[in-house]
Design an enzyme around this catalytic site. Sequence first.
Site, PDB file in Angstrom:
ATOM      1  N   GLU A 193      15.341 -22.591   3.917  1.00 52.73           N
ATOM      2  CA  GLU A 193      15.912 -21.878   5.056  1.00 52.73           C
ATOM      3  C   GLU A 193      16.714 -20.728   4.475  1.00 52.73           C
ATOM      4  O   GLU A 193      17.775 -20.930   3.896  1.00 52.73           O
ATOM      5  CB  GLU A 193      16.794 -22.829   5.878  1.00 52.73           C
ATOM      6  CG  GLU A 193      17.083 -22.336   7.280  1.00 52.73           C
ATOM      7  CD  GLU A 193      18.300 -21.442   7.338  1.00 52.73           C
ATOM      8  OE1 GLU A 193      18.106 -20.200   7.297  1.00 52.73           O
ATOM      9  OE2 GLU A 193      19.414 -21.955   7.412  1.00 52.73           O
TER      10      GLU A 193
ATOM     11  N   CYS B 163      22.982 -16.516   8.954  1.00 53.23           N
ATOM     12  CA  CYS B 163      21.603 -16.116   8.666  1.00 53.23           C
ATOM     13  C   CYS B 163      20.870 -15.612   9.889  1.00 53.23           C
ATOM     14  O   CYS B 163      19.868 -14.905   9.762  1.00 53.23           O
ATOM     15  CB  CYS B 163      20.838 -17.277   8.028  1.00 53.23           C
ATOM     16  SG  CYS B 163      20.917 -18.807   8.993  1.00 53.23           S
TER      17      CYS B 163
END
Length: 445
Positions: free
Chosen positions: A174, A209
């Site tokens: 991720e 993110c």
Amino acid sequence: MLQIALAKDACLFTLKKLKHWVKPQKVSTSIITFPSTAQIVPEPFGVILIISAWNYPFYQIVPWLVVVFVELSMVETTPNSHVLSIEPVIGAIAAGNTVVLKPSEVAPSTSSFFAKVLPKYVDNSCIRVLEGSASETSELLEQKWDKIMYTGNPRVARIVMAAAAKHLTPVILELGGKCPLIVDSNIDLKVAAKRIVVGKWGSNSGQACIAPDYIITTKSFAAKLVDALKIALQKFYGKDPLQSTDLSRIVNIRHFARLRNLLEDEKVSGKIVYGGQQDEKDLKIAPTILLDVPCDALMMEEEIFGPLLPIVTVDDLGQSFDIINSKEKPLAAYLFTRDQRLEENFVKTVSAGGMLINDTILQFTNRHLPFGGVGESGMGFYHGKFSFDAFSHKKAVLRRCFIVEIPMRYPPYTPQKQKVVRGLMSGNVLPLLHALIRWPNRRNG
């Protein structure tokens, strides 16, 4: 809101659904295997290594942590720090695995908290927390794991993948990337501005993110958008945002210097239209908007991961797709519009880990949607049942009895047998029925 509440919700959601998730799933069978039954049986991979990030360090850890939420008041953590730890561990434990968790050393208070508090509440034969820096992480990666999950940046992800490849260990990565946000002129500007501001600066001051990394809008609409963003920023964080208790600090001096370097790039000289104030001692940078930033500026070539928001202007929003697709695939992409055709083109043309129309970051809160990247922004996904699936091997189980035997599967393969087999493979059962009727007579004769 972004750490404790989401983590608790993930725990309770998993506890509620787990009994259903672990049940074998019945699937259809084919005429070739008649009579038979088929199932998909989830089973744990084994021992999982989870290397979590520093920006949401809590959310990335364990279902039983519901009982230790009260102790969070005893430790001063990085704002929105270890949330990205608990979610993967919930899925890994729910699927029956054991877990070694390596919290990020960049958020040392939270890392220390986990190492100290977790052993009081969880089975230490199933869950271990190992603190350390790059050297300890490298030593962990030398070991053989059944699956590895890493949250962070592409550079370290390549190191993780290389280490995993030595043992053919599957990985979930991720990562992140430059999450674009397209703003059309036909929107409710006041509402859109508030949602953009809270998605960018309310999410760890841009250290997320999925936070919007840059805006693309038309030249004719840019000034109105900037004015609306200024109003929302002043309403949320006051005229002196460095004094606001609702604005997160930069995580450390190294990242503070990195962000300052982006602002000192000569290609963005004179481009700041709001903010820019800095307090190095308190590790705070005010929300900063930059207008008409060139695409070759340093902050447009790497993920910003901070409170800087460049705005790129175009003559027509159709050009925005070319800009986005010229870069690596992002973890998230956003669009504000009332134009359904533009929305459809956006979904069809832009490749991203996830998308949200007319808001920011809320896609992360939907447990029925997978969360993960594509290309440079990651591989694999988790969230809700997707977390359980990510850490489960789907074992195929086919069961047959001894009642029916089809002789054409055995040698010698005569032309008649081949005809039957070809019919079966194409879904035509007539050759099989014909053969079964004639076969006993031939055998008896």
